[in-house]
Design a protein around this motif. Sequence first.
Motif, PDB file in Angstrom:
ATOM      1  N   GLY A  97     -16.066  -7.899 -15.486  1.00  0.00           N
ATOM      2  CA  GLY A  97     -15.016  -6.876 -15.587  1.00  0.00           C
ATOM      3  C   GLY A  97     -14.173  -6.814 -14.328  1.00  0.00           C
ATOM      4  O   GLY A  97     -12.944  -6.731 -14.381  1.00  0.00           O
ATOM      5  N   ALA A  98     -14.829  -6.865 -13.182  1.00  0.00           N
ATOM      6  CA  ALA A  98     -14.103  -6.823 -11.907  1.00  0.00           C
ATOM      7  C   ALA A  98     -13.212  -8.050 -11.749  1.00  0.00           C
ATOM      8  O   ALA A  98     -12.077  -7.954 -11.292  1.00  0.00           O
ATOM      9  CB  ALA A  98     -15.088  -6.721 -10.744  1.00  0.00           C
ATOM     10  N   LEU A  99     -13.723  -9.226 -12.149  1.00  0.00           N
ATOM     11  CA  LEU A  99     -12.921 -10.442 -12.059  1.00  0.00           C
ATOM     12  C   LEU A  99     -11.715 -10.388 -12.990  1.00  0.00           C
ATOM     13  O   LEU A  99     -10.625 -10.836 -12.643  1.00  0.00           O
ATOM     14  CB  LEU A  99     -13.783 -11.670 -12.365  1.00  0.00           C
ATOM     15  N   MET A 100     -11.907  -9.830 -14.199  1.00  0.00           N
ATOM     16  CA  MET A 100     -10.786  -9.716 -15.139  1.00  0.00           C
ATOM     17  C   MET A 100      -9.722  -8.779 -14.584  1.00  0.00           C
ATOM     18  O   MET A 100      -8.528  -9.063 -14.690  1.00  0.00           O
ATOM     19  CB  MET A 100     -11.272  -9.238 -16.510  1.00  0.00           C
ATOM     20  N   LEU A 101     -10.143  -7.656 -13.990  1.00  0.00           N
ATOM     21  CA  LEU A 101      -9.165  -6.744 -13.394  1.00  0.00           C
ATOM     22  C   LEU A 101      -8.406  -7.424 -12.261  1.00  0.00           C
ATOM     23  O   LEU A 101      -7.205  -7.233 -12.106  1.00  0.00           O
ATOM     24  CB  LEU A 101      -9.842  -5.478 -12.867  1.00  0.00           C
ATOM     25  N   THR A 102      -9.124  -8.224 -11.483  1.00  0.00           N
ATOM     26  CA  THR A 102      -8.488  -8.942 -10.387  1.00  0.00           C
ATOM     27  C   THR A 102      -7.499  -9.967 -10.937  1.00  0.00           C
ATOM     28  O   THR A 102      -6.378 -10.087 -10.446  1.00  0.00           O
ATOM     29  CB  THR A 102      -9.542  -9.640  -9.501  1.00  0.00           C
ATOM     30  N   ALA A 103      -7.918 -10.696 -11.981  1.00  0.00           N
ATOM     31  CA  ALA A 103      -7.050 -11.717 -12.561  1.00  0.00           C
ATOM     32  C   ALA A 103      -5.828 -11.093 -13.223  1.00  0.00           C
ATOM     33  O   ALA A 103      -4.702 -11.560 -13.058  1.00  0.00           O
ATOM     34  CB  ALA A 103      -7.831 -12.549 -13.572  1.00  0.00           C
ATOM     35  N   TRP A 104      -6.044 -10.057 -14.001  1.00  0.00           N
ATOM     36  CA  TRP A 104      -4.943  -9.411 -14.709  1.00  0.00           C
ATOM     37  C   TRP A 104      -4.172  -8.495 -13.778  1.00  0.00           C
ATOM     38  O   TRP A 104      -3.021  -8.198 -14.014  1.00  0.00           O
ATOM     39  CB  TRP A 104      -5.449  -8.603 -15.883  1.00  0.00           C
ATOM     40  N   GLY A 105      -4.863  -8.032 -12.791  1.00  0.00           N
ATOM     41  CA  GLY A 105      -4.248  -7.118 -11.835  1.00  0.00           C
ATOM     42  C   GLY A 105      -4.337  -5.681 -12.297  1.00  0.00           C
ATOM     43  O   GLY A 105      -3.984  -5.353 -13.420  1.00  0.00           O
ATOM     44  N   ALA A 106      -4.874  -4.876 -11.440  1.00  0.00           N
ATOM     45  CA  ALA A 106      -4.888  -3.436 -11.702  1.00  0.00           C
ATOM     46  C   ALA A 106      -3.440  -2.957 -11.607  1.00  0.00           C
ATOM     47  O   ALA A 106      -2.599  -3.644 -11.036  1.00  0.00           O
ATOM     48  CB  ALA A 106      -5.776  -2.735 -10.676  1.00  0.00           C
ATOM     49  N   PRO A 107      -3.142  -1.801 -12.178  1.00  0.00           N
ATOM     50  CA  PRO A 107      -1.760  -1.313 -12.090  1.00  0.00           C
ATOM     51  C   PRO A 107      -1.281  -1.300 -10.640  1.00  0.00           C
ATOM     52  O   PRO A 107      -1.971  -0.819  -9.752  1.00  0.00           O
ATOM     53  CB  PRO A 107      -1.851   0.107 -12.646  1.00  0.00           C
ATOM     54  N   LYS A 108      -0.123  -1.853 -10.437  1.00  0.00           N
ATOM     55  CA  LYS A 108       0.415  -1.946  -9.085  1.00  0.00           C
ATOM     56  C   LYS A 108       1.508  -0.898  -8.886  1.00  0.00           C
ATOM     57  O   LYS A 108       2.172  -0.504  -9.822  1.00  0.00           O
ATOM     58  CB  LYS A 108       0.977  -3.337  -8.862  1.00  0.00           C
ATOM     59  N   ILE A 109       1.653  -0.513  -7.658  1.00  0.00           N
ATOM     60  CA  ILE A 109       2.690   0.450  -7.302  1.00  0.00           C
ATOM     61  C   ILE A 109       3.664  -0.259  -6.377  1.00  0.00           C
ATOM     62  O   ILE A 109       3.270  -0.864  -5.382  1.00  0.00           O
ATOM     63  CB  ILE A 109       2.080   1.685  -6.613  1.00  0.00           C
ATOM     64  N   ALA A 110       4.929  -0.183  -6.743  1.00  0.00           N
ATOM     65  CA  ALA A 110       5.972  -0.811  -5.928  1.00  0.00           C
ATOM     66  C   ALA A 110       6.067  -0.116  -4.573  1.00  0.00           C
ATOM     67  O   ALA A 110       5.711   1.058  -4.423  1.00  0.00           O
ATOM     68  CB  ALA A 110       7.314  -0.728  -6.653  1.00  0.00           C
ATOM     69  N   ALA A 111       6.557  -0.845  -3.605  1.00  0.00           N
ATOM     70  CA  ALA A 111       6.802  -0.260  -2.279  1.00  0.00           C
ATOM     71  C   ALA A 111       7.860   0.826  -2.420  1.00  0.00           C
ATOM     72  O   ALA A 111       8.747   0.728  -3.271  1.00  0.00           O
ATOM     73  CB  ALA A 111       7.268  -1.340  -1.316  1.00  0.00           C
ATOM     74  N   PRO A 112       7.780   1.852  -1.591  1.00  0.00           N
ATOM     75  CA  PRO A 112       8.775   2.938  -1.677  1.00  0.00           C
ATOM     76  C   PRO A 112      10.218   2.434  -1.615  1.00  0.00           C
ATOM     77  O   PRO A 112      11.089   2.949  -2.315  1.00  0.00           O
ATOM     78  CB  PRO A 112       8.456   3.824  -0.474  1.00  0.00           C
ATOM     79  N   SER A 113      10.465   1.407  -0.818  1.00  0.00           N
ATOM     80  CA  SER A 113      11.827   0.882  -0.665  1.00  0.00           C
ATOM     81  C   SER A 113      12.342   0.196  -1.931  1.00  0.00           C
ATOM     82  O   SER A 113      13.542  -0.025  -2.070  1.00  0.00           O
ATOM     83  CB  SER A 113      11.883  -0.092   0.512  1.00  0.00           C
ATOM     84  N   GLU A 114      11.454  -0.128  -2.863  1.00  0.00           N
ATOM     85  CA  GLU A 114      11.846  -0.794  -4.102  1.00  0.00           C
ATOM     86  C   GLU A 114      12.169   0.198  -5.222  1.00  0.00           C
ATOM     87  O   GLU A 114      12.609  -0.208  -6.293  1.00  0.00           O
ATOM     88  CB  GLU A 114      10.728  -1.729  -4.569  1.00  0.00           C
ATOM     89  N   LEU A 115      11.922   1.475  -4.985  1.00  0.00           N
ATOM     90  CA  LEU A 115      12.128   2.488  -6.013  1.00  0.00           C
ATOM     91  C   LEU A 115      13.267   3.423  -5.634  1.00  0.00           C
ATOM     92  O   LEU A 115      13.627   3.531  -4.465  1.00  0.00           O
ATOM     93  CB  LEU A 115      10.836   3.294  -6.211  1.00  0.00           C
ATOM     94  N   THR A 116      13.799   4.093  -6.621  1.00  0.00           N
ATOM     95  CA  THR A 116      14.864   5.057  -6.398  1.00  0.00           C
ATOM     96  C   THR A 116      14.320   6.459  -6.616  1.00  0.00           C
ATOM     97  O   THR A 116      13.724   6.741  -7.664  1.00  0.00           O
ATOM     98  CB  THR A 116      16.035   4.815  -7.368  1.00  0.00           C
ATOM     99  N   ALA A 117      14.524   7.308  -5.651  1.00  0.00           N
ATOM    100  CA  ALA A 117      14.038   8.688  -5.747  1.00  0.00           C
ATOM    101  C   ALA A 117      14.962   9.509  -6.640  1.00  0.00           C
ATOM    102  O   ALA A 117      16.183   9.384  -6.543  1.00  0.00           O
ATOM    103  CB  ALA A 117      13.964   9.323  -4.365  1.00  0.00           C
ATOM    104  N   PRO A 118      14.381  10.352  -7.483  1.00  0.00           N
ATOM    105  CA  PRO A 118      15.225  11.262  -8.257  1.00  0.00           C
ATOM    106  C   PRO A 118      15.851  12.315  -7.348  1.00  0.00           C
ATOM    107  O   PRO A 118      15.347  12.581  -6.262  1.00  0.00           O
ATOM    108  CB  PRO A 118      14.247  11.908  -9.248  1.00  0.00           C
ATOM    109  N   THR A 119      16.919  12.883  -7.792  1.00  0.00           N
ATOM    110  CA  THR A 119      17.595  13.922  -7.014  1.00  0.00           C
ATOM    111  C   THR A 119      16.929  15.264  -7.290  1.00  0.00           C
ATOM    112  O   THR A 119      16.810  15.668  -8.447  1.00  0.00           O
ATOM    113  CB  THR A 119      19.087  13.997  -7.393  1.00  0.00           C
ATOM    114  N   PRO A 120      16.492  15.955  -6.247  1.00  0.00           N
ATOM    115  CA  PRO A 120      15.875  17.271  -6.460  1.00  0.00           C
ATOM    116  C   PRO A 120      16.927  18.324  -6.818  1.00  0.00           C
ATOM    117  O   PRO A 120      18.120  18.107  -6.623  1.00  0.00           O
ATOM    118  CB  PRO A 120      15.220  17.581  -5.114  1.00  0.00           C
ATOM    119  N   ILE A 121      16.460  19.436  -7.313  1.00  0.00           N
ATOM    120  CA  ILE A 121      17.319  20.581  -7.596  1.00  0.00           C
ATOM    121  C   ILE A 121      17.584  21.286  -6.275  1.00  0.00           C
ATOM    122  O   ILE A 121      16.648  21.563  -5.517  1.00  0.00           O
ATOM    123  CB  ILE A 121      16.627  21.543  -8.588  1.00  0.00           C
ATOM    124  N   GLU A 122      18.834  21.582  -5.986  1.00  0.00           N
ATOM    125  CA  GLU A 122      19.163  22.352  -4.784  1.00  0.00           C
ATOM    126  C   GLU A 122      18.708  23.795  -5.002  1.00  0.00           C
ATOM    127  O   GLU A 122      19.039  24.400  -6.022  1.00  0.00           O
ATOM    128  CB  GLU A 122      20.665  22.316  -4.508  1.00  0.00           C
TER     129      GLU A 122
END
Length: 172
Positions: free
Chosen positions: A12-37
């Motif tokens: 199971g651990a090897l399959m997760l490694t091969a398939w990859g656990a859910p990844k999170i993009a670096a903060p610089s690769e994402l766009t932040a939503p605009t908050p409510i003023e």
Amino acid sequence: MKKIYIPVVVAGALMLTAWGAPKIAAPSELTAPTPIEGSAGKYASPFTSDGVTAGWVTKSMQVKAAGQIGSMAGNYAGQKAMEQVPFVGGFLGKKAGEAMGRGIALKSIGGEAFLRSSTDLSFNSLNDMALFMYVNYSANPEYQKILDATYAIYPEFQTAYMPALQSASVGH
């Protein structure tokens, strides 16, 4: 029979490694939503428009022990009260405990009025708040403490945080 478990776990651990656990993009690769003023949104932002932690976060970090005690007491009381309800008792007990814990944590920082008066940004979505925080402030050395303070006031944010980042990261 016990010998089977180890190979299954390793496979199971090897399959997760091969398939990859859910990844999170670096903060610089994402766009932040605009908050409510302003603070009219459902969730008060832990950061103000000038990039500092909101007063409620600072105060929450100062009374962290009280918030943790309140959360634990609230969870226990809610679970005990709901144990007698078949099928849904555990779920409702957890929700009641979170509400009680939030109430205690909120009271320890000065209440809803202080929460709202100490920030100038808010959100109507936990996903938006999570992504905004991650993109703009995850490099802050106090980020985990700020998250913990936010979880004390918004317990449901703790379970929403990682899924929000994972769904925003799909395709990046």
